[in-house]
Design a protein around this motif. Structure first.
Motif, PDB file in Angstrom:
ATOM      1  N   ARG A  25       0.822  -1.218   0.000  1.00  0.00           N
ATOM      2  CA  ARG A  25       0.000   0.000   0.000  1.00  0.00           C
ATOM      3  C   ARG A  25       0.850   1.259   0.000  1.00  0.00           C
ATOM      4  NH1 ARG A  25      -5.050   1.750   3.985  1.00  0.00           N
ATOM      5  NH2 ARG A  25      -5.360   3.795   3.005  1.00  0.00           N
ATOM      6  N   SER A  26       1.909   1.293   0.801  1.00  0.00           N
ATOM      7  CA  SER A  26       2.715   2.515   0.868  1.00  0.00           C
ATOM      8  C   SER A  26       3.366   2.819  -0.474  1.00  0.00           C
ATOM      9  CB  SER A  26       3.780   2.390   1.961  1.00  0.00           C
ATOM     10  OG  SER A  26       4.678   1.334   1.677  1.00  0.00           O
ATOM     11  N   ARG A  27       3.717   1.782  -1.221  1.00  0.00           N
ATOM     12  CA  ARG A  27       4.339   1.986  -2.525  1.00  0.00           C
ATOM     13  C   ARG A  27       3.316   2.479  -3.538  1.00  0.00           C
ATOM     14  NH1 ARG A  27       7.978  -3.305  -3.515  1.00  0.00           N
ATOM     15  NH2 ARG A  27       8.335  -2.190  -5.464  1.00  0.00           N
ATOM     16  N   LEU A  28       2.146   1.910  -3.535  1.00  0.00           N
ATOM     17  CA  LEU A  28       1.103   2.376  -4.450  1.00  0.00           C
ATOM     18  C   LEU A  28       0.659   3.793  -4.105  1.00  0.00           C
ATOM     19  CD1 LEU A  28      -1.045  -0.879  -4.690  1.00  0.00           C
ATOM     20  CD2 LEU A  28       0.458   0.059  -6.463  1.00  0.00           C
ATOM     21  N   SER A  29       0.782   4.157  -2.840  1.00  0.00           N
ATOM     22  CA  SER A  29       0.381   5.496  -2.413  1.00  0.00           C
ATOM     23  C   SER A  29       1.283   6.585  -2.979  1.00  0.00           C
ATOM     24  CB  SER A  29       0.353   5.580  -0.884  1.00  0.00           C
ATOM     25  OG  SER A  29      -0.652   4.734  -0.354  1.00  0.00           O
ATOM     26  N   GLY A  30       2.427   6.204  -3.507  1.00  0.00           N
ATOM     27  CA  GLY A  30       3.268   7.193  -4.165  1.00  0.00           C
ATOM     28  C   GLY A  30       2.661   7.714  -5.453  1.00  0.00           C
ATOM     29  N   GLU A  31       1.826   6.894  -6.090  1.00  0.00           N
ATOM     30  CA  GLU A  31       1.190   7.287  -7.354  1.00  0.00           C
ATOM     31  C   GLU A  31      -0.298   7.573  -7.227  1.00  0.00           C
ATOM     32  OE1 GLU A  31       2.230   5.116 -11.053  1.00  0.00           O
ATOM     33  OE2 GLU A  31       3.289   3.752  -9.707  1.00  0.00           O
ATOM     34  N   PHE A  32      -0.923   6.961  -6.222  1.00  0.00           N
ATOM     35  CA  PHE A  32      -2.378   7.000  -6.135  1.00  0.00           C
ATOM     36  C   PHE A  32      -2.827   7.407  -4.735  1.00  0.00           C
ATOM     37  CE2 PHE A  32      -1.108   3.677  -9.137  1.00  0.00           C
ATOM     38  CZ  PHE A  32      -1.759   4.087 -10.288  1.00  0.00           C
ATOM     39  N   ARG A  33      -4.021   7.971  -4.687  1.00  0.00           N
ATOM     40  CA  ARG A  33      -4.688   8.177  -3.402  1.00  0.00           C
ATOM     41  C   ARG A  33      -5.421   6.889  -3.064  1.00  0.00           C
ATOM     42  NH1 ARG A  33     -10.098  11.905  -2.382  1.00  0.00           N
ATOM     43  NH2 ARG A  33     -10.424  11.251  -0.211  1.00  0.00           N
ATOM     44  N   CYS A  34      -4.856   6.117  -2.159  1.00  0.00           N
ATOM     45  CA  CYS A  34      -5.352   4.767  -1.899  1.00  0.00           C
ATOM     46  C   CYS A  34      -6.377   4.739  -0.767  1.00  0.00           C
ATOM     47  CB  CYS A  34      -4.199   3.835  -1.539  1.00  0.00           C
ATOM     48  SG  CYS A  34      -3.072   3.493  -2.909  1.00  0.00           S
ATOM     49  N   LEU A  35      -7.478   4.071  -1.032  1.00  0.00           N
ATOM     50  CA  LEU A  35      -8.473   3.736  -0.015  1.00  0.00           C
ATOM     51  C   LEU A  35      -8.499   2.215   0.091  1.00  0.00           C
ATOM     52  CD1 LEU A  35     -11.446   6.056  -1.079  1.00  0.00           C
ATOM     53  CD2 LEU A  35      -9.676   6.541   0.609  1.00  0.00           C
ATOM     54  N   ALA A  36      -8.455   1.705   1.316  1.00  0.00           N
ATOM     55  CA  ALA A  36      -8.444   0.257   1.513  1.00  0.00           C
ATOM     56  C   ALA A  36      -9.425  -0.101   2.625  1.00  0.00           C
ATOM     57  CB  ALA A  36      -7.037  -0.226   1.849  1.00  0.00           C
ATOM     58  N   PRO A  37     -10.688  -0.284   2.288  1.00  0.00           N
ATOM     59  CA  PRO A  37     -11.699  -0.589   3.317  1.00  0.00           C
ATOM     60  C   PRO A  37     -11.719  -2.070   3.680  1.00  0.00           C
ATOM     61  CG  PRO A  37     -12.740  -0.505   1.167  1.00  0.00           C
ATOM     62  CD  PRO A  37     -11.290  -0.150   0.944  1.00  0.00           C
ATOM     63  N   ASP A  38     -12.143  -2.355   4.915  1.00  0.00           N
ATOM     64  CA  ASP A  38     -12.522  -3.720   5.258  1.00  0.00           C
ATOM     65  C   ASP A  38     -13.849  -4.008   4.565  1.00  0.00           C
ATOM     66  OD1 ASP A  38     -10.333  -4.014   6.886  1.00  0.00           O
ATOM     67  OD2 ASP A  38     -11.438  -3.763   8.761  1.00  0.00           O
ATOM     68  N   LEU A  39     -13.896  -5.092   3.813  1.00  0.00           N
ATOM     69  CA  LEU A  39     -15.119  -5.448   3.103  1.00  0.00           C
ATOM     70  C   LEU A  39     -16.115  -6.132   4.037  1.00  0.00           C
ATOM     71  CD1 LEU A  39     -13.564  -6.764  -0.229  1.00  0.00           C
ATOM     72  CD2 LEU A  39     -14.749  -4.589   0.144  1.00  0.00           C
ATOM     73  N   LEU A  40     -17.376  -6.046   3.678  1.00  0.00           N
ATOM     74  CA  LEU A  40     -18.429  -6.679   4.474  1.00  0.00           C
ATOM     75  C   LEU A  40     -18.087  -8.132   4.782  1.00  0.00           C
ATOM     76  CD1 LEU A  40     -21.689  -5.403   2.728  1.00  0.00           C
ATOM     77  CD2 LEU A  40     -20.912  -4.846   5.035  1.00  0.00           C
ATOM     78  N   GLY A  41     -18.265  -8.497   6.044  1.00  0.00           N
ATOM     79  CA  GLY A  41     -17.993  -9.859   6.479  1.00  0.00           C
ATOM     80  C   GLY A  41     -16.615 -10.068   7.048  1.00  0.00           C
ATOM     81  N   PHE A  42     -15.771  -9.034   6.993  1.00  0.00           N
ATOM     82  CA  PHE A  42     -14.387  -9.166   7.443  1.00  0.00           C
ATOM     83  C   PHE A  42     -13.976  -7.979   8.312  1.00  0.00           C
ATOM     84  CE2 PHE A  42     -14.316 -11.511   3.340  1.00  0.00           C
ATOM     85  CZ  PHE A  42     -13.928 -12.750   3.823  1.00  0.00           C
ATOM     86  N   GLY A  43     -12.920  -8.192   9.088  1.00  0.00           N
ATOM     87  CA  GLY A  43     -12.321  -7.104   9.849  1.00  0.00           C
ATOM     88  C   GLY A  43     -13.329  -6.358  10.699  1.00  0.00           C
ATOM     89  N   THR A  44     -13.422  -5.059  10.461  1.00  0.00           N
ATOM     90  CA  THR A  44     -14.340  -4.220  11.228  1.00  0.00           C
ATOM     91  C   THR A  44     -15.772  -4.283  10.715  1.00  0.00           C
ATOM     92  OG1 THR A  44     -13.829  -2.320   9.812  1.00  0.00           O
ATOM     93  CG2 THR A  44     -12.492  -2.596  11.793  1.00  0.00           C
ATOM     94  N   ARG A  45     -16.010  -5.069   9.660  1.00  0.00           N
ATOM     95  CA  ARG A  45     -17.331  -5.071   9.016  1.00  0.00           C
ATOM     96  C   ARG A  45     -18.039  -6.419   9.128  1.00  0.00           C
ATOM     97  NH1 ARG A  45     -18.768  -0.922   5.768  1.00  0.00           N
ATOM     98  NH2 ARG A  45     -20.776  -1.861   6.260  1.00  0.00           N
ATOM     99  N   ILE A  46     -17.761  -7.174  10.200  1.00  0.00           N
ATOM    100  CA  ILE A  46     -18.475  -8.437  10.398  1.00  0.00           C
ATOM    101  C   ILE A  46     -19.920  -8.164  10.783  1.00  0.00           C
ATOM    102  CG2 ILE A  46     -18.630 -10.528  11.809  1.00  0.00           C
ATOM    103  CD1 ILE A  46     -15.577 -10.448  12.027  1.00  0.00           C
ATOM    104  N   ALA A  47     -20.119  -7.274  11.755  1.00  0.00           N
ATOM    105  CA  ALA A  47     -21.471  -6.933  12.176  1.00  0.00           C
ATOM    106  C   ALA A  47     -22.222  -6.269  11.027  1.00  0.00           C
ATOM    107  CB  ALA A  47     -21.420  -5.990  13.376  1.00  0.00           C
TER     108      ALA A  47
END
Length: 248
Positions: A25-47
């Protein structure tokens, strides 16, 4: 201003965006404005993901989730990188659902277009050893990534055992007869780069070959020496391929 790029993580047990994209992610952030969400069912988005059943329904729900994120950030049009059966499938669903919001897309490991797995990973034997073995299948050579795999095993084991994580995960692979219809891939005309690891143990290269044949604007890049986790096995090549394609 950097072009916006949404990174959509894969669909293994216990995954989240930080652990999936941490190495690149840090490398891609050199060229792009990166958004990386937790997708539904995972991480912070289980509920809040109860009631979604089957891979097509999950892909559609995650596509709607990403649209909400774009609206919240005031983003009209973005690039996508979608990893495997969660992020890749969501990227394709989003391109079909709201084509005007997507510029270019990179999908990895077949984007969930292959057959359902014969068995649900990890949860039939929810132990540290099972998680380590599950993660080991994602790279071409476990010996090269032993320290990283051990670290991720602890992170993903804790997340996979959170309340609600197992039923959500099992429902992602449920073989259901009803639900949303299959995507008409011939109507996704965006430029798409399909990346597939030459040594992928999860999904054979033929899955991406069939996907590319069905997408009017797609091409395939098979990454030599990489497993399912191309961004882990070959991070330099991964970042170069993504950057060059999205900047074309």
């Amino acid at each position: 201003m950097k072009p916006p790029l949404v990174l959509l993580h894969g669909g293994g047990p216990g995954v989240d965006a930080d652990s999936n994209w941490g190495g690149v992610r840090s490398r891609l952030s050199g060229e792009f404005r990166c958004l990386a969400p937790d997708l539904l069912g995972f991480g912070t988005r289980i509920a809040g993901s109860a009631g979604i059943t089957g891979p097509r329904a999950w892909a559609a729900a995650r596509a709607r989730q990403v649209l909400d994120i774009l609206d919240d950030h005031g983003l009209d049009r973005v690039h996508l990188v979608g990893n495997s059966a969660a992020g890749g499938a969501a990227a394709l669903a989003l391109a079909s659902m709201a084509p005007e919001r997507v510029d270019r897309a990179v999908v990895m490991g077949g984007a969930g277009t292959g057959p359902l797995p014969a068995a649900v990973p990890f949860y039939d034997a929810p132990t540290r050893e099972s998680m380590r073995a599950t993660l080991g299948r994602l790279v071409a050579d476990e010996g090269v990534h032993g320290e990283l795999l051990d670290e991720l095993t602890g992170i993903r084991l804790r997340q996979a055992l959170r309340p609600g994580a197992e039923p959500a995960f099992r429902s992602m692979f449920a073989d259901v007869e009803d639900g949303p219809p299959p995507l008409d891939l011939t109507k996704i005309v965006h430029p798409v780069l399909a990346l597939h690891g030459e040594c992928d143990l999860v999904s054979p290269v033929e899955v991406s070959e069939r996907l590319v044949a069905a997408l009017p604007g797609a091409r395939l890049a098979v990454v030599a020496g990489a497993g399912h986790w191309i961004h882990v096995d070959r991070p330099d090549e991964f970042c170069s391929l993504v950057g060059e394609f999205l900047s074309a």
